[in-house]
Design a protein around this motif. Sequence first.
Motif, PDB file in Angstrom:
ATOM      1  N   ILE A 140      28.428  31.247   1.855  1.00  6.71           N
ATOM      2  CA  ILE A 140      29.225  31.698   2.985  1.00  6.71           C
ATOM      3  C   ILE A 140      28.359  31.993   4.213  1.00  6.71           C
ATOM      4  O   ILE A 140      28.854  32.064   5.347  1.00  6.71           O
ATOM      5  N   VAL A 141      27.057  32.179   4.004  1.00  4.75           N
ATOM      6  CA  VAL A 141      26.108  32.355   5.111  1.00  4.75           C
ATOM      7  C   VAL A 141      25.423  31.038   5.447  1.00  4.75           C
ATOM      8  O   VAL A 141      25.308  30.657   6.620  1.00  4.75           O
ATOM      9  N   ILE A 142      24.976  30.325   4.417  1.00  5.98           N
ATOM     10  CA  ILE A 142      24.229  29.089   4.619  1.00  5.98           C
ATOM     11  C   ILE A 142      25.117  27.995   5.215  1.00  5.98           C
ATOM     12  O   ILE A 142      24.677  27.217   6.080  1.00  5.98           O
ATOM     13  N   LEU A 148      32.629  26.893  -1.153  1.00  5.57           N
ATOM     14  CA  LEU A 148      31.546  26.969  -2.139  1.00  5.57           C
ATOM     15  C   LEU A 148      31.294  28.412  -2.582  1.00  5.57           C
ATOM     16  O   LEU A 148      30.915  28.652  -3.726  1.00  5.57           O
ATOM     17  N   GLU A 149      31.510  29.362  -1.687  1.00  6.64           N
ATOM     18  CA  GLU A 149      31.331  30.765  -2.049  1.00  6.64           C
ATOM     19  C   GLU A 149      32.307  31.177  -3.140  1.00  6.64           C
ATOM     20  O   GLU A 149      31.951  31.936  -4.051  1.00  6.64           O
ATOM     21  N   SER A 186      22.805  23.981  -2.571  1.00  6.56           N
ATOM     22  CA  SER A 186      24.212  23.598  -2.629  1.00  6.56           C
ATOM     23  C   SER A 186      24.905  23.897  -1.305  1.00  6.56           C
ATOM     24  O   SER A 186      25.692  23.074  -0.808  1.00  6.56           O
ATOM     25  N   GLY A 187      24.629  25.059  -0.727  1.00  4.64           N
ATOM     26  CA  GLY A 187      25.238  25.405   0.550  1.00  4.64           C
ATOM     27  C   GLY A 187      24.791  24.495   1.678  1.00  4.64           C
ATOM     28  O   GLY A 187      25.603  24.040   2.491  1.00  4.64           O
ATOM     29  N   ALA A 201      33.259  15.720  -0.613  1.00  4.56           N
ATOM     30  CA  ALA A 201      31.871  15.272  -0.489  1.00  4.56           C
ATOM     31  C   ALA A 201      30.907  16.396  -0.841  1.00  4.56           C
ATOM     32  O   ALA A 201      29.859  16.158  -1.436  1.00  4.56           O
ATOM     33  N   ALA A 202      31.282  17.636  -0.490  1.00  4.99           N
ATOM     34  CA  ALA A 202      30.419  18.772  -0.826  1.00  4.99           C
ATOM     35  C   ALA A 202      30.275  18.911  -2.336  1.00  4.99           C
ATOM     36  O   ALA A 202      29.190  19.202  -2.846  1.00  4.99           O
TER      37      ALA A 202
END
Length: 261
Positions: free
Chosen positions: A31-33, A54-55, A75-76, A92-93
């Motif tokens: 959530i930051v990256i 992702l988070e 991952s981020g 895609a992520a």
Amino acid sequence: MIVKTLLVGLVALFGYGEYFLTGRGQVARPIVIGPLTGLILGDLTTGIEIGAALELAYIGVVEIGASVPQDMVSSGVLGTVFAITTGKGISAALTFGLPLSMLVLLVQNLAYVFIAPLYVAKCDKYAKAGNSKKLSRMAFWGGTIVNFVPSTILIMLAFYFGTGFSSTIVNAIPQFVQDGLVVASGLLPAFGFAMLIQQILRKEILPYLILGFFLSAYLKTPIIGVAIVGMVIIMVMYYDEKKNKSVGIGGISDDDDTDSF
């Protein structure tokens, strides 16, 4: 492209810095990256969306004892990169971010096995000699290099060489597979929360989990409302426990003392 690669490397360094430089500030979380990577690539909105998605998948991922979870920083970063460069979003992520994070984790483990012992041996040597300055430098820079350098280099290489290749791969994936990945991404929040509950679940807190579920699912209470109810319960429990402790230590409460007169 080179400038963006260097900036992506700086984001990765910032994330890995949590382990040695910034303390447990949670800056390594997606959530930051994600937003930082999106800002570098000129698409902050997508960065925020991918980071949040992702988070939810990683919300229950923590390091406990000798367990080593997937690498959240790579991952981020890479999940956001491929989501933006391919234009396919969360599918895609998931296609590239999560598998590459496992590769980065493998590289980290290899560094721990083959490189870290060299620094540990030097630390032992300086400790026996009583050289505290060299011991401190070796402990800091040894751990920093083992944790930062291999993973950051791998992330930068994946970004530099992988954007065009990833677009080709994603376009070659059938649409129904991509749609399946999008549907699967909707299951990630449940998976992440299930991992979190598995770690904290005890019979004492089960009634409160049921209460939260009831408020959200049946009464349609917004998340802020559920949080306020939880805060009120915590305050009641805190002050009740504090009162009971004071009665137990003193043997008699203020109210009882007043009533006796």
